[in-house]
Design a protein around this motif. Structure first.
Motif, PDB file in Angstrom:
ATOM      1  N   LYS A   1      14.247   9.612 -22.605  1.00  0.00           N
ATOM      2  CA  LYS A   1      13.034   9.512 -21.948  1.00  0.00           C
ATOM      3  C   LYS A   1      13.526   9.287 -20.406  1.00  0.00           C
ATOM      4  O   LYS A   1      12.925   9.743 -19.552  1.00  0.00           O
ATOM      5  CB  LYS A   1      12.244   8.302 -22.519  1.00  0.00           C
ATOM      6  N   GLN A   2      14.399   8.278 -20.188  1.00  0.00           N
ATOM      7  CA  GLN A   2      14.681   7.947 -18.992  1.00  0.00           C
ATOM      8  C   GLN A   2      15.620   9.040 -18.267  1.00  0.00           C
ATOM      9  O   GLN A   2      15.431   9.371 -17.110  1.00  0.00           O
ATOM     10  CB  GLN A   2      15.711   6.693 -18.953  1.00  0.00           C
ATOM     11  N   MET A   3      16.257   9.789 -19.129  1.00  0.00           N
ATOM     12  CA  MET A   3      16.956  10.963 -18.660  1.00  0.00           C
ATOM     13  C   MET A   3      15.946  12.153 -17.881  1.00  0.00           C
ATOM     14  O   MET A   3      16.073  12.686 -17.056  1.00  0.00           O
ATOM     15  CB  MET A   3      17.961  11.531 -19.604  1.00  0.00           C
ATOM     16  N   LYS A   4      14.984  12.093 -18.734  1.00  0.00           N
ATOM     17  CA  LYS A   4      13.919  13.414 -18.355  1.00  0.00           C
ATOM     18  C   LYS A   4      13.252  12.904 -17.134  1.00  0.00           C
ATOM     19  O   LYS A   4      12.749  13.551 -16.244  1.00  0.00           O
ATOM     20  CB  LYS A   4      13.119  13.444 -19.526  1.00  0.00           C
ATOM     21  N   ILE A   5      13.012  11.673 -17.030  1.00  0.00           N
ATOM     22  CA  ILE A   5      12.289  10.965 -15.761  1.00  0.00           C
ATOM     23  C   ILE A   5      13.212  11.461 -14.704  1.00  0.00           C
ATOM     24  O   ILE A   5      12.778  11.621 -13.530  1.00  0.00           O
ATOM     25  CB  ILE A   5      12.183   9.496 -15.959  1.00  0.00           C
ATOM     26  N   VAL A   6      14.457  10.965 -14.894  1.00  0.00           N
ATOM     27  CA  VAL A   6      15.454  11.372 -13.785  1.00  0.00           C
ATOM     28  C   VAL A   6      15.484  12.743 -13.265  1.00  0.00           C
ATOM     29  O   VAL A   6      15.545  13.368 -11.995  1.00  0.00           O
ATOM     30  CB  VAL A   6      16.763  10.551 -13.952  1.00  0.00           C
ATOM     31  N   LEU A   7      15.506  13.710 -14.264  1.00  0.00           N
ATOM     32  CA  LEU A   7      15.634  15.140 -14.010  1.00  0.00           C
ATOM     33  C   LEU A   7      14.349  15.681 -13.379  1.00  0.00           C
ATOM     34  O   LEU A   7      14.341  16.398 -12.487  1.00  0.00           O
ATOM     35  CB  LEU A   7      15.851  15.787 -15.527  1.00  0.00           C
TER      36      LEU A   7
ATOM     37  N   GLY B   1      18.115   5.903 -11.872  1.00  0.00           N
ATOM     38  CA  GLY B   1      18.978   6.957 -12.419  1.00  0.00           C
ATOM     39  C   GLY B   1      20.040   7.107 -11.355  1.00  0.00           C
ATOM     40  O   GLY B   1      19.875   6.609 -10.093  1.00  0.00           O
ATOM     41  N   PRO B   2      21.041   7.775 -11.527  1.00  0.00           N
ATOM     42  CA  PRO B   2      22.036   8.189 -10.456  1.00  0.00           C
ATOM     43  C   PRO B   2      21.649   9.163  -9.556  1.00  0.00           C
ATOM     44  O   PRO B   2      22.404  10.257  -9.534  1.00  0.00           O
ATOM     45  CB  PRO B   2      23.458   8.972 -11.446  1.00  0.00           C
ATOM     46  N   VAL B   3      20.697   8.826  -8.693  1.00  0.00           N
ATOM     47  CA  VAL B   3      20.324   9.911  -7.588  1.00  0.00           C
ATOM     48  C   VAL B   3      20.320   9.155  -6.228  1.00  0.00           C
ATOM     49  O   VAL B   3      19.510   8.377  -6.033  1.00  0.00           O
ATOM     50  CB  VAL B   3      18.958  10.445  -7.985  1.00  0.00           C
ATOM     51  N   MET B   4      21.116   9.507  -5.336  1.00  0.00           N
ATOM     52  CA  MET B   4      21.376   9.064  -3.949  1.00  0.00           C
ATOM     53  C   MET B   4      20.366   9.651  -3.156  1.00  0.00           C
ATOM     54  O   MET B   4      20.824  11.219  -3.168  1.00  0.00           O
ATOM     55  CB  MET B   4      22.563   8.710  -3.454  1.00  0.00           C
ATOM     56  N   ALA B   5      19.598   9.178  -2.250  1.00  0.00           N
ATOM     57  CA  ALA B   5      18.969   9.717  -1.190  1.00  0.00           C
ATOM     58  C   ALA B   5      19.564   9.555   0.132  1.00  0.00           C
ATOM     59  O   ALA B   5      19.578   8.146   0.396  1.00  0.00           O
ATOM     60  CB  ALA B   5      17.406   9.696  -1.077  1.00  0.00           C
TER      61      ALA B   5
END
Ligand code: NDP
Length: 485
Positions: free
Chosen positions: A331-337, A385-389
């Motif tokens: 679920k968390q992976m899908k949120i991040v995707l 999740g592993p997403v840097m802006a």
């Protein structure tokens, strides 16, 4: 390697494991494989009542012990956690998917730090004496009673200890509910505390979904609720607690800014940004996910960042070489995707990552977006999740204004070699836990917590004592009472 990940029972109440299979089954999934490794059962109303009754019954005698006696038990538990660090870290890795390289260094050890620190403080908790001429007032620092702890899934051992240690040091009893995604570790904390000599009923763990948490919050036997979770859950729990005027600590989410000035040490700034975005696969509340980079250093920053990210060792979390693991759940992976897709659709430039890995488990690549603007979804909402802006800026004032333009206020960081600017900027940033030329350090000696929508109250440090005790003031008259009639 084979480990027995099935706990002895779902709950730990009144000093013993307790099972009740009539509750909803909760499958425990190992995020690195997607396979089920254990089953626990959500607490039924009878289990909730059993835990609260045990805590309520036991608390008075615990609160009446001396602080030194209470502290001795907590410090003994800290030693035991350190001795068992390997096994606890393996369990934490199974529970969360975080690499063993991380869990062996951070989870049980920071839990032990909290038990040791608050165990040490317990004996020196005092009130004060206030002389008023002949008369005087004294204050008594008293426990609140039964405290409820509700945890998120990213640091299950640490959260169980960060809430339990100050609560118990102050003479309270606790009922702790872990996230249903990571139910295993808190049971071990309870087991160790009792082996260390904690009286039955003082630290109880029950499993369940949000509704179990909600039933704990509304129970009249509960004096205080400490939640680590998201802002929407925080609002619900805070308002439910307010209906009975309960004390609260709210450790909620964030979208924290990290400001990197042209004069920063490049390697350290890149290192800070990596720690503040990719540790625990980005599942850290205080992460500096809006990285404001001054225009002069931007390209060099992005180049070094990409180079260093390409050396991340992604793989089996039990392999000691692995330093980047899976997301906690599908679920968390899908949120991040979904957020990654939004980033692309709204025009951010993907510099690296962005994809799910083709292997079992819930693995994502570490992902960096550049040319992000303040209005984009990935710059406004917590992704977890592993997403840097990466956002560009020109002047200090501009960066501060933009950094503060958020409802969140958990953390903030600045990288610069200019000493005056470092302190000036940190003072201007609206956040509770801040860093200069560093990111995400959380020693137990320092207060931790957020401002604005990121929370209420502080965990750790002496500040936590105020959130787990209250002062009774006692006026003592030495002479006669003068009444008007
Ligand atoms: P959630 O808010 O979804 O859940 C937190 C906990 O609250 C869980 O145990 C959950 O149970 C429980 N819960 C849910 N609804 C209720 C309710 N109505 N009443 C009482 N309890 C309830 O957070 P996550 O577990 O998804 O964790 C991620 C979030 O936690 C992120 O926003 C992150 O920033 C934040 N966080 C904050 C930290 C801080 O110190 N500031 C540290 C770590 C994380 P269940 O899971 O069973 O639904």
């Amino acid at each position: 390697m084979s480990y027995d990940t099935q706990p002895k029972a779902s709950h730990f109440i009144d000093g013993a494991y307790v099972e009740d299979t009539s509750g909803t089954p909760i499958p425990v999934i190992y995020p690195a494989t997607g396979k089920q490794i254990a089953t626990v059962y959500a607490a039924t109303p009878a289990i909730v009542d059993q835990a609260l009754a045990a805590a309520h019954r036991a608390q008075k005698a615990w609160g009446a012990m001396t602080g030194t006696e209470r502290g001795r038990i907590l410090r003994r538990a800290a030693d035991m956690m350190r001795e068992r660090n390997h096994d606890l870290s393996v369990l934490e890795t199974f529970d969360t998917g975080k690499p063993y390289q991380e869990t062996i260094a951070v989870d049980a050890t920071s839990g032990a730090d909290a038990l040791e620190y608050f165990g040490g403080l317990a004996g020196s908790l005092t009130g004060e004496h206030i002389q008023l001429g002949e008369d005087w007032v004294y204050t008594r620092r008293e426990p609140l009673g039964v405290c409820v702890g509700i945890g998120a899934w990213n640091y299950p051992t640490q959260i169980a200890c960060w809430k339990g240690a100050p609560a118990l040091a102050c003479g309270n009893a606790m009922v702790f509910k872990p996230s249903e995604m990571t139910p295993l570790c808190a049971l071990k904390v309870a087991e160790i505390l009792h082996e260390a000599g904690l009286p039955a009923g003082i630290y109880n763990v029950i499993q369940g979904f949000g509704e179990v948490g909600a039933s704990l919050v509304t129970d009249p036997r509960v004096a205080k609720v400490s939640l680590t979770g998201s802002v929407p859950t925080g609002k619900k729990v805070y308002s439910a607690a307010a209906a009975q005027m309960k004390h609260v600590t709210m450790e909620l989410g964030g979208k924290s800014p990290l400001l990197i000035f042209d004069d920063a040490d490049l390697e350290n700034a890149v290192g800070g940004a990596i720690l503040g975005n990719f540790y625990s696969s980005g599942q850290v509340c205080s992460n500096g996910t809006r990285v404001f980079v001054q225009k002069g250093i931007k390209e060099a920053f992005l180049k070094r960042l990409s180079e260093r990210l390409s050396t991340a060792v992604i793989g089996d979390p039990m392999d000691e070489a692995t330093n980047f693991g899976p997301m906690v759940s599908e679920k968390q992976m899908k949120i991040v995707l979904d957020y990654i897709e939004k980033g692309e659709n709204e025009g951010a430039r993907r510099v690296t990552g962005g994809k799910r890995l083709e292997r079992d488990g819930f693995y994502l690549q570490p992902t960096v977006f550049a040319d992000v603007t303040d209005d984009m979804t990935i710059a406004r909402e917590e992704i977890f999740g592993p997403v840097m802006a990466v956002l560009d800026f020109t002047t200090e004032d501009e960066a501060i204004t933009r950094a503060n333009a958020t409802e969140f206020g958990l953390s903030a960081g600045v990288f610069t070699r200019d000493l005056s600017r470092a302190h000036r900027v940190i003072a201007a940033l609206e956040a509770g836990s801040c860093f200069i030329n560093s990111y995400n350090d959380a020693p137990v000696e320092a207060p931790f917590g957020g401002t604005k929508m990121s929370g209420v109250g502080r965990e750790n440090s002496k500040a936590a004592i105020n959130h787990y005790s209250e002062l009774k003031s006692v006026y003592v008259r030495m002479g006669d009472v003068e009444a008007p009639f």
